[in-house]
Design an enzyme around this catalytic site. Structure first.
Site, mmCIF file in Angstrom:
data_model
loop_
_atom_site.group_PDB
_atom_site.id
_atom_site.type_symbol
_atom_site.label_atom_id
_atom_site.label_comp_id
_atom_site.label_asym_id
_atom_site.label_seq_id
_atom_site.Cartn_x
_atom_site.Cartn_y
_atom_site.Cartn_z
ATOM 1 N N ASN A 282 0.824 -1.212 0.000
ATOM 2 C CA ASN A 282 0.000 0.000 0.000
ATOM 3 C C ASN A 282 0.862 1.269 0.000
ATOM 4 O O ASN A 282 0.618 2.215 0.732
ATOM 5 C CB ASN A 282 -0.939 -0.027 1.202
ATOM 6 C CG ASN A 282 -2.209 0.764 0.980
ATOM 7 O OD1 ASN A 282 -2.481 1.721 1.676
ATOM 8 N ND2 ASN A 282 -3.001 0.360 -0.006
ATOM 9 N N HIS A 332 -1.509 4.253 0.951
ATOM 10 C CA HIS A 332 -2.105 4.489 -0.359
ATOM 11 C C HIS A 332 -3.598 4.771 -0.239
ATOM 12 O O HIS A 332 -4.156 5.572 -0.989
ATOM 13 C CB HIS A 332 -1.861 3.266 -1.245
ATOM 14 C CG HIS A 332 -2.078 3.500 -2.705
ATOM 15 N ND1 HIS A 332 -3.110 2.918 -3.409
ATOM 16 C CD2 HIS A 332 -1.381 4.239 -3.613
ATOM 17 C CE1 HIS A 332 -3.042 3.279 -4.671
ATOM 18 N NE2 HIS A 332 -2.013 4.080 -4.839
ATOM 19 N N CYS A 333 -4.238 4.123 0.734
ATOM 20 C CA CYS A 333 -5.696 4.257 0.911
ATOM 21 C C CYS A 333 -6.125 5.676 1.276
ATOM 22 O O CYS A 333 -7.243 6.082 0.957
ATOM 23 C CB CYS A 333 -6.192 3.306 1.996
ATOM 24 S SG CYS A 333 -5.868 1.559 1.707
ATOM 25 N N ILE A 334 -5.272 6.419 1.967
ATOM 26 C CA ILE A 334 -5.667 7.751 2.434
ATOM 27 C C ILE A 334 -5.240 8.869 1.497
ATOM 28 O O ILE A 334 -5.443 10.046 1.796
ATOM 29 C CB ILE A 334 -5.133 8.048 3.854
ATOM 30 C CG1 ILE A 334 -3.604 8.080 3.866
ATOM 31 C CG2 ILE A 334 -5.690 7.046 4.860
ATOM 32 C CD1 ILE A 334 -3.006 8.682 5.131
#
Length: 346
Positions: A282, A332-334
Site C-alpha cells: 500500500n 495508499h488508501c488515504i
C-alpha cells in the site's frame, strides 16, 4: 490521442489529495495519534508535490495553524472546506484521465465498500472540491457506477490489474456482468487488457480485496506483490495461488512481468484481538519518491529494499502506519495523486 487514458501513478503529478481526520470520523478514539501521522505525512509529501486538503470548515484554521507550526511549506498546501465522513481519499477521490482537450476527472460513485460504512458526504467530496476550483485546469465527468481507486492499477500503456472479489462483488454494481464492467473499464480508462486476480485477501480488510493491498504495477513491467512465506499463516494458501496467477500474466502487448515479492510482516492485532491488514504493497508513488508504510516490524527494512528494486532512482522512505491499519487501511488508501495538468495547465 484516441479516446482517453488513465495515467500510471508514477507519471508526473501536480499534487496529492488528503481528507483530514476529525472528531466526526471513525478516528475519534485515536485522533491525536492519526492527526500527528497526517501532519508528518503532509510535510513529506510537500517535498515532492503540492497538497490539497479537504476538511470540514470548522477544522481548517486548526489544521492550518498546526501545519504552519511544523514549518510546513504553506504556499504548497491548499485547504478547502468540505464535509466528510472519513479519510479514504483513494476510494472517493477522482480518477484522472488524459484526453486531447486536457485532464479530465472521473467522479465515480462511492458506496462505502458495499454499504459497509457511512459515505453520503464522501461521495460528494470530488464534486465539492471541483466546484470550489481545487482542480482548476481539469474538467469533471460524473460516473453512474461504483468504482474505488484502490480497486484498480494501471501501467498507463493499456493494461489494468484488478481483483474479481471486489469489482464483481454484488455489493458494488449488481446490475452489471463481468463483460459489461470490462466494456466500461476499457471505455473510461483507454485500456486494452484487464488482468483479473481471483485469489488473495488480507484479514481485517473491509474492501473485498482491493488490488492496492495485494499487488502493484510498477515501471518497466514490474509487479511488486505481497508474498507469504509462513505455511502456518492463514493467508499462505491464498497468496500462493495469487502468486501463481501473477506468474502467468502478461501486459496488453503480451510481455511477461518481472515479479518482486514484498516481505510478510508479523501478524498485528488490535485491542479486541482482531488481525489487522498490514501490507507493504500500500505504498504511495510521488514525483521521484515512493512512501512505504512500515509497521515497526523486523521486515520493514526488507520491504524498503524490495520496493527500491522496483523503483530505481527514486527516494524510498518509510512512513510509520501502525495507527492507520487500526481502521483497516494504510498509506495508499488515504491519498490520491492528482497528475500534472489538474491544478495548473500543462
Amino acid at each position: 490521442m484516441a479516446g482517453q487514458r488513465l495515467l500510471a501513478e508514477w507519471e508526473p503529478q501536480d499534487a496529492v489529495l488528503l481528507s483530514w481526520p476529525h472528531k466526526g470520523t471513525d478516528w475519534d478514539w485515536i485522533l491525536d495519534d492519526v492527526t500527528q501521522l497526517y501532519e508528518a505525512l503532509a510535510t513529506v509529501i510537500c517535498d515532492y508535490a503540492d497538497l490539497v486538503i479537504a476538511a470540514p470548515a470548522e477544522e481548517l484554521d486548526n489544521i492550518r495553524a498546526r501545519l504552519a507550526a511544523m514549518d510546513a511549506p504553506m504556499e504548497y498546501i491548499y485547504l478547502y472546506p468540505t464535509p466528510t465522513n472519513d479519510t479514504w481519499a483513494r476510494d472517493f477521490g477522482p480518477l484522472t484521465v488524459e484526453t486531447d482537450e486536457g485532464m479530465k476527472l472521473l467522479d465515480f460513485q462511492f458506496n462505502g465498500w458495499g454499504n459497509k460504512f457511512a459515505h453520503h458526504l464522501d461521495n460528494q467530496i470530488t464534486r465539492n472540491l471541483f466546484d470550489q476550483g481545487a482542480f482548476a485546469a481539469a474538467t469533471l465527468e460524473q460516473q453512474d457506477w461504483v468504482l474505488e481507486g484502490g480497486s484498480i492499477e494501471t501501467d498507463g500503456k493499456g493494461t489494468l490489474l484488478t481483483t474479481a472479489s471486489c469489482l464483481l462483488n454484488t455489493n458494488r454494481n449488481p446490475q452489471l456482468t463481468q463483460e459489461q464492467i470490462e466494456v466500461r473499464l476499457k471505455a473510461a480508462f483507454g485500456v486494452r487488457k484487464i488482468n483479473w486476480l481471483h485469489h488473495g485477501h488480507l484479514a481485517g480488510d473491509d474492501t473485498d480485496s482491493h488490488i492496492d493491498t495485494l499487488a502493484r504495477l510498477c515501471p518497466n513491467n514490474v509487479i511488486a506483490y505481497v508474498a507469504c512465506d509462513d505455511p502456518a499463516d492463514e493467508h499462505y494458501a491464498e497468496l500462493k495461488q495469487m502468486e501463481a496467477e501473477l506468474v502467468g500474466m502478461t501486459d496488453a502487448d503480451g510481455e511477461p512481468y518481472k515479479l518482486i515479492p514484498l516481505p510478510w510482516p508479523q501478524a498485528i492485532y488490535n485491542h479486541e484481538g482482531q488481525r489487522l491488514p498490514a501490507t507493504y504493497a500500500n505504498f504511495l508513488i510521488l514525483n521521484e519518491a515512493v512512501l512505504v508504510p512500515i509497521y515497526e516490524c523486523m521486515t520493514d527494512e526488507d520491504a524498503l529494499e524490495q520496493i527500491s528494486q522496483a523503483f530505481p532512482g527514486y527516494d524510498v522512505l518509510g512512513i510509520p502506519c501502525a495507527t492507520l491499519i487500526e481502521q483497516g487501511g494504510s498509506l495508499h488508501c488515504i491519498t490520491m495523486q492528482l497528475p500534472e495538468g489538474v491544478l495548473e495547465p500543462l
